[in-house]
Scaffold this motif. Structure first.
Motif, PDB file in Angstrom:
ATOM      1  N   ASP A  35      -6.040   5.901   2.505  1.00  0.00           N
ATOM      2  CA  ASP A  35      -6.041   7.347   2.271  1.00  0.00           C
ATOM      3  C   ASP A  35      -6.938   7.976   3.330  1.00  0.00           C
ATOM      4  N   VAL A  36      -6.372   8.861   4.148  1.00  0.00           N
ATOM      5  CA  VAL A  36      -7.113   9.433   5.276  1.00  0.00           C
ATOM      6  C   VAL A  36      -8.289  10.280   4.793  1.00  0.00           C
ATOM      7  N   LYS A  37      -8.064  11.104   3.788  1.00  0.00           N
ATOM      8  CA  LYS A  37      -9.108  12.026   3.322  1.00  0.00           C
ATOM      9  C   LYS A  37     -10.199  11.300   2.546  1.00  0.00           C
ATOM     10  N   ASN A  38      -9.793  10.443   1.595  1.00  0.00           N
ATOM     11  CA  ASN A  38     -10.769   9.815   0.692  1.00  0.00           C
ATOM     12  C   ASN A  38     -11.334   8.503   1.216  1.00  0.00           C
ATOM     13  N   LYS A  39     -10.764   8.023   2.307  1.00  0.00           N
ATOM     14  CA  LYS A  39     -11.286   6.843   2.988  1.00  0.00           C
ATOM     15  C   LYS A  39     -11.349   5.602   2.081  1.00  0.00           C
ATOM     16  N   HIS A  40     -10.295   5.362   1.341  1.00  0.00           N
ATOM     17  CA  HIS A  40     -10.248   4.125   0.559  1.00  0.00           C
ATOM     18  C   HIS A  40      -8.817   3.568   0.580  1.00  0.00           C
ATOM     19  N   CYS A  42      -9.861  -5.388  -9.433  1.00  0.00           N
ATOM     20  CA  CYS A  42     -10.537  -4.148  -9.007  1.00  0.00           C
ATOM     21  C   CYS A  42     -11.444  -3.641 -10.134  1.00  0.00           C
ATOM     22  N   LYS A  43     -12.711  -3.429  -9.836  1.00  0.00           N
ATOM     23  CA  LYS A  43     -13.681  -2.974 -10.837  1.00  0.00           C
ATOM     24  C   LYS A  43     -13.576  -1.476 -11.095  1.00  0.00           C
ATOM     25  N   HIS A  44     -12.961  -0.751 -10.196  1.00  0.00           N
ATOM     26  CA  HIS A  44     -12.895   0.713 -10.323  1.00  0.00           C
ATOM     27  C   HIS A  44     -11.594   1.181 -10.973  1.00  0.00           C
ATOM     28  N   GLU A  45     -10.816   0.232 -11.478  1.00  0.00           N
ATOM     29  CA  GLU A  45      -9.530   0.557 -12.098  1.00  0.00           C
ATOM     30  C   GLU A  45      -8.641   1.382 -11.159  1.00  0.00           C
ATOM     31  N   GLN A  46      -8.681   1.012  -9.869  1.00  0.00           N
ATOM     32  CA  GLN A  46      -7.868   1.686  -8.863  1.00  0.00           C
ATOM     33  C   GLN A  46      -6.387   1.324  -9.067  1.00  0.00           C
ATOM     34  N   LYS A  47      -5.494   2.325  -9.042  1.00  0.00           N
ATOM     35  CA  LYS A  47      -4.056   2.097  -9.180  1.00  0.00           C
ATOM     36  C   LYS A  47      -3.446   1.899  -7.795  1.00  0.00           C
ATOM     37  N   TYR A  48      -3.389   0.661  -7.355  1.00  0.00           N
ATOM     38  CA  TYR A  48      -2.831   0.358  -6.050  1.00  0.00           C
ATOM     39  C   TYR A  48      -1.292   0.406  -6.099  1.00  0.00           C
ATOM     40  N   THR A  49      -0.687   0.579  -4.934  1.00  0.00           N
ATOM     41  CA  THR A  49       0.774   0.509  -4.808  1.00  0.00           C
ATOM     42  C   THR A  49       1.146  -0.647  -3.883  1.00  0.00           C
ATOM     43  N   HIS A 100       5.859  17.556   4.395  1.00  0.00           N
ATOM     44  CA  HIS A 100       5.068  18.230   3.362  1.00  0.00           C
ATOM     45  C   HIS A 100       5.838  19.390   2.742  1.00  0.00           C
ATOM     46  N   SER A 101       6.635  20.082   3.571  1.00  0.00           N
ATOM     47  CA  SER A 101       7.427  21.193   3.027  1.00  0.00           C
ATOM     48  C   SER A 101       8.497  20.692   2.055  1.00  0.00           C
ATOM     49  N   LEU A 102       8.902  19.429   2.219  1.00  0.00           N
ATOM     50  CA  LEU A 102       9.882  18.825   1.319  1.00  0.00           C
ATOM     51  C   LEU A 102       9.228  18.082   0.157  1.00  0.00           C
ATOM     52  N   GLY A 103       7.888  18.107   0.102  1.00  0.00           N
ATOM     53  CA  GLY A 103       7.170  17.436  -0.976  1.00  0.00           C
ATOM     54  C   GLY A 103       7.042  15.949  -0.779  1.00  0.00           C
ATOM     55  N   LEU A 104       7.158  15.470   0.465  1.00  0.00           N
ATOM     56  CA  LEU A 104       7.071  14.042   0.758  1.00  0.00           C
ATOM     57  C   LEU A 104       5.677  13.659   1.226  1.00  0.00           C
ATOM     58  N   THR A 105       5.246  12.457   0.842  1.00  0.00           N
ATOM     59  CA  THR A 105       4.001  11.885   1.344  1.00  0.00           C
ATOM     60  C   THR A 105       4.292  11.214   2.682  1.00  0.00           C
ATOM     61  N   VAL A 106       3.376  11.370   3.660  1.00  0.00           N
ATOM     62  CA  VAL A 106       3.589  10.844   5.008  1.00  0.00           C
ATOM     63  C   VAL A 106       2.655   9.660   5.253  1.00  0.00           C
ATOM     64  N   VAL A 107       3.258   8.545   5.728  1.00  0.00           N
ATOM     65  CA  VAL A 107       2.491   7.365   6.110  1.00  0.00           C
ATOM     66  C   VAL A 107       2.732   7.106   7.594  1.00  0.00           C
ATOM     67  N   GLN A 148      -6.264  15.119  11.775  1.00  0.00           N
ATOM     68  CA  GLN A 148      -6.219  16.556  12.064  1.00  0.00           C
ATOM     69  C   GLN A 148      -4.847  17.153  11.713  1.00  0.00           C
ATOM     70  N   LEU A 149      -3.791  16.360  11.912  1.00  0.00           N
ATOM     71  CA  LEU A 149      -2.434  16.850  11.644  1.00  0.00           C
ATOM     72  C   LEU A 149      -2.077  16.806  10.153  1.00  0.00           C
ATOM     73  N   GLY A 150      -2.971  16.264   9.331  1.00  0.00           N
ATOM     74  CA  GLY A 150      -2.741  16.264   7.885  1.00  0.00           C
ATOM     75  C   GLY A 150      -1.945  15.084   7.380  1.00  0.00           C
ATOM     76  N   CYS A 151      -1.900  13.979   8.157  1.00  0.00           N
ATOM     77  CA  CYS A 151      -1.191  12.780   7.699  1.00  0.00           C
ATOM     78  C   CYS A 151      -1.875  12.249   6.444  1.00  0.00           C
ATOM     79  N   ASP A 152      -1.103  11.833   5.443  1.00  0.00           N
ATOM     80  CA  ASP A 152      -1.663  11.422   4.152  1.00  0.00           C
ATOM     81  C   ASP A 152      -2.251  10.012   4.192  1.00  0.00           C
ATOM     82  N   PHE A 153      -1.450   9.056   4.642  1.00  0.00           N
ATOM     83  CA  PHE A 153      -1.898   7.660   4.635  1.00  0.00           C
ATOM     84  C   PHE A 153      -1.622   7.022   5.988  1.00  0.00           C
ATOM     85  N   MET A 154      -2.398   5.962   6.280  1.00  0.00           N
ATOM     86  CA  MET A 154      -2.227   5.244   7.546  1.00  0.00           C
ATOM     87  C   MET A 154      -2.318   3.739   7.304  1.00  0.00           C
TER      88      MET A 154
END
Length: 696
Positions: free
Chosen positions: A463-468, A523-530, A644-651, A666-672
């Motif tokens: 996750d680009v923003k949350n760094k996890h 996972c100790k933080h109960e993270q919901k991985y995909t 994003h305008s179509l409601g899609l997540t970008v990787v 900077q371009l707002g990409c969601d995941f990498m």
């Protein structure tokens, strides 16, 4: 007077006949009876006892008409006997139906003679021969004759009875339409003088053979009759005891047509009517033999229609078949008399070019083929562009056998595909290295699952923003003891072509889901991985795919929302007829769909509108140039904004540098995902990596 006294008196009267009686007594096979003027029995031999059933004692003194004459004949017998006695009118010998003691009828041949003894008394003797066996034999003979007549009438064959020199003496024909000439034109004539010369010679040779070898001989021939060409089979048998020859001729026209149809089906393609693989290879062997004798070159050209599969899948098999028929006609029209065109199967064709002086002679023909296929095909009101890829193998340079040349031409054709299609490639020896590697991979991969040679590696997604870490992509790796590490770029296309991708794909889904369960449990933080898993085009043909996915989710105890299937444009194009239904059902289960390698296809934008995708993955080829190439930067920015305008997540995949990471953020990409964060790693190492990352 008592009967015994009468008998004694009668016997005394005929004592002069005792020597004659002794003769008749010795003959049991013939019935002899003696009668007096009143038709009373005076003699009854053993033959009479056997024939009529009366003993001599029972018959003596009995009247003829009361003993063995049936009632309807009695008056006639009495009258005939009286006329003989009084008027000397002899009773003629004749076949008669007389009567046994038990009332049964018996057929006899009866002869009569009249004696006059020393007392001037007339006595009549009857000599009867049993005709029962004769009549039975005659009946059987008549039956057989009638049966043969019926059989002859029922059998459509022609029968000719000839003398040994071929002179026709008799014939039978239930269908005279099969006669070459009228009977009055061949009876009494030699068959050789009646038939056309070519057929006459066949008959003459085979009749001579039958006479010499004393066995039945057969042969086939054809005749032009008013109703058309008729095919016959003739069987000739010598009858030496009568010095005659029997010829049986059968119309085998329908059988001939059936045999021709079977031969055509065995040697020719049913759709295009071109020679099939079997006939093409047989013809190639003939060409090579001739080329070797005359010291000339020959060429084998392996042809494949470019993008035919897309047309066949998108427009349907009926259009595909019509396209193949038109393509076959265009190939034949181009090659004409310079070679032979055959269909190997599917959209693969073969062209054989004999009697060449050099490779340039083959190239001139192939160039003409490629040029002619650049013109569109008009099928059902559509203009379809279908080009050719051609591989060429030369004799003797590239092989001396039909199988070697065909295999090498096939290899060269794949090289032409690699060059960009719509072109040709001559076989080079180094191509064999590639094909040998491919064959080795196919061989080893066939049982790699059973040998547990496959392993899943996992590449984390961030996750680009949350760094996890938010998930991972499951990537298949293969280590083989013979081949070593085989890259996915090598073995995945081969698995797709051979169909092994179906069981391998199930292995990936099952392993990835079980690992996801283990990962989430650690996972100790109960993270919901995909977990992202790739689905190939071939897997969509598996009727058990949906059921397997459902069972795998239950078996691994994983929520469908945690599973993501990555779909490439190739999936959407190759499964056009049912892809919407399958993807809709996958989405209905709660599973996410990701469009993989976005930007590499020519119509990806339409897929975003047509199919229920949740995620879009930008291909690494665009990420590579995002820092230095302004066009790539602008394209990635447009893709992210549109998604994003179509409601899609970008990787973004393939992120390898800090600069790429910064720009994408900077371009707002969601995941990498990419080597900047971590390369794909095995399960245990991945768990350690994930736990250490969470501690940061």
């Amino acid at each position: 007077m008592k009967i015994d006294k009468v008998v004694n008196a009668l016997t005394h009267q005929f004592v002069t006949n005792d020597p004659l009686h002794q003769l008749f007594d010795a003959v049991n096979a013939i019935s002899v009876q003696g009668y007096d003027e009143q038709r009373r029995v005076i003699y009854w031999n053993k033959g009479s006892e056997y024939l009529y059933g009366y003993s001599a004692q029972e018959a003596s003194g009995q009247k003829l008409e009361d003993l063995i004459i049936p009632p309807p004949m009695q008056d006639a017998v009495v009258s005939a006997h009286t006329n003989w006695l009084n008027n000397d009118e002899e009773i003629p010998a004749a076949e008669l139906i007389l009567q046994r003691k038990n009332g049964a009828q018996v057929c006899v041949f009866s002869s009569h003679v009249m004696f006059i003894n020393q007392y001037n008394i007339k006595q009549m003797y009857c000599i009867d021969i049993d005709l029962t066996d004769v009549k039975k034999a005659q009946g059987q003979a008549v039956f057989k004759e009638k049966m043969l007549e019926t059989i002859f009438e029922a059998i459509p064959d022609l029968f000719f009875l000839m003398q040994e020199d071929g002179t026709i003496v008799d014939y039978h024909a239930s269908n005279e339409n099969n006669l070459y000439v009228n009977p009055d034109e061949f009876i009494g004539k030699r068959m050789f003088a009646v038939l056309p010369d070519e057929i006459a010679i066949k008959f003459q040779v085979n009749i001579a053979l039958a006479l010499k070898q004393k066995v039945m001989v057969s042969f086939e021939y054809e005749l032009k009759l008013p109703k058309g060409t008729v095919y016959f089979e003739a069987r000739i048998n010598h009858v030496p005891q009568y010095e005659q020859v029997m010829v049986i001729v059968r119309d085998i026209t329908e059988q001939h047509k059936s045999d021709e149809l079977i031969r055509h089906q065995a040697y020719f393609d049913s759709l295009t009517s071109l020679p099939n693989r079997f006939l093409a290879l047989d013809k190639l062997s003939e060409i090579l033999k001739s080329a070797n004798e005359h010291k000339v070159n020959a060429a084998v050209c392996f042809l494949d229609l470019d993008d035919f599969k897309k047309i066949n899948d998108s427009l349907g098999h009926e259009v595909g078949d019509k396209l193949l028929i038109e393509a076959a006609a265009r190939l034949q029209g181009t090659i004409s008399d310079s070679g032979m065109v055959g269909r190997l199967g599917g959209d693969e064709f073969i062209v054989l070019l004999p009697n060449l002086t050099c490779a340039k002679s083959a190239l001139a023909i192939i160039d003409k083929l490629l040029k002619n296929f650049r013109e569109p095909f008009k099928i059902e009101g559509r203009e379809l562009m279908v080009t050719l890829s051609a591989g060429i193998a030369m004799y003797p340079e590239n092989g001396s056998s039909a199988s070697d040349l065909l295999r090498n031409a096939d290899t060269a054709m794949y090289q032409a595909k690699a060059f960009g299609r719509n072109t040709y490639s001559f076989f080079a020896k180094q191509m064999n290295v590639v094909i040998q590697r491919r064959l080795a991979i196919e061989e080893q991969m066939s049982s790699a699952l059973e040998r547990n040679e496959f392993e899943l590696f996992y590449q984390p997604q961030f996750d680009v923003k949350n760094k996890h870490i938010i998930g991972a992509e499951a990537l298949l790796r293969w280590h083989n003891p013979v081949l070593g590490n085989v890259t996915p770029d090598e073995f995945i296309p081969i698995a797709e072509n051979t169909g092994l991708i179906v069981p391998i794909g199930k292995f990936v889904i099952s392993q990835a889901l079980h690992f996801l369960n283990e990962w989430q449990g650690s996972c100790k933080h109960e993270q919901k991985y995909t977990m992202a898993v790739n689905l190939s085009p071939r897997q969509f043909r598996d009727e058990e795919l949906l059921r397997f996915i459902q069972n795998s989710l239950i078996d691994a105890d994983v929520n469908p929302e945690s599973l993501e299937f990555e779909i490439t444009e190739g999936v959407l194009m190759s499964c056009h007829t049912n892809v919407v239904d399958i993807l809709t059902e996958i989405t209905a289960l709660g599973i996410n769909l990701s469009l993989d390698d976005f930007g590499t296809g020519y119509s990806s934008l339409s897929y975003l509108r047509e199919y229920p995708f949740n995620v879009l993955k930008i291909d690494r080829s665009f990420i590579d140039g995002i820092v230095l190439n302004k066009e790539d930067f602008n394209l990635v920015r447009a893709i992210i904004a549109m998604s994003h305008s179509l409601g899609l997540t970008v990787v973004a995949e393939g992120v390898e540098t800090k600069e790429q990471h910064t720009l994408l953020k900077q371009l707002g990409c969601d995941f990498m995902q990419g080597f900047y964060f971590s390369k794909p790693i095995p399960a245990k190492q991945f768990l350690d990596f994930s736990m250490n990352f969470d501690k940061k």
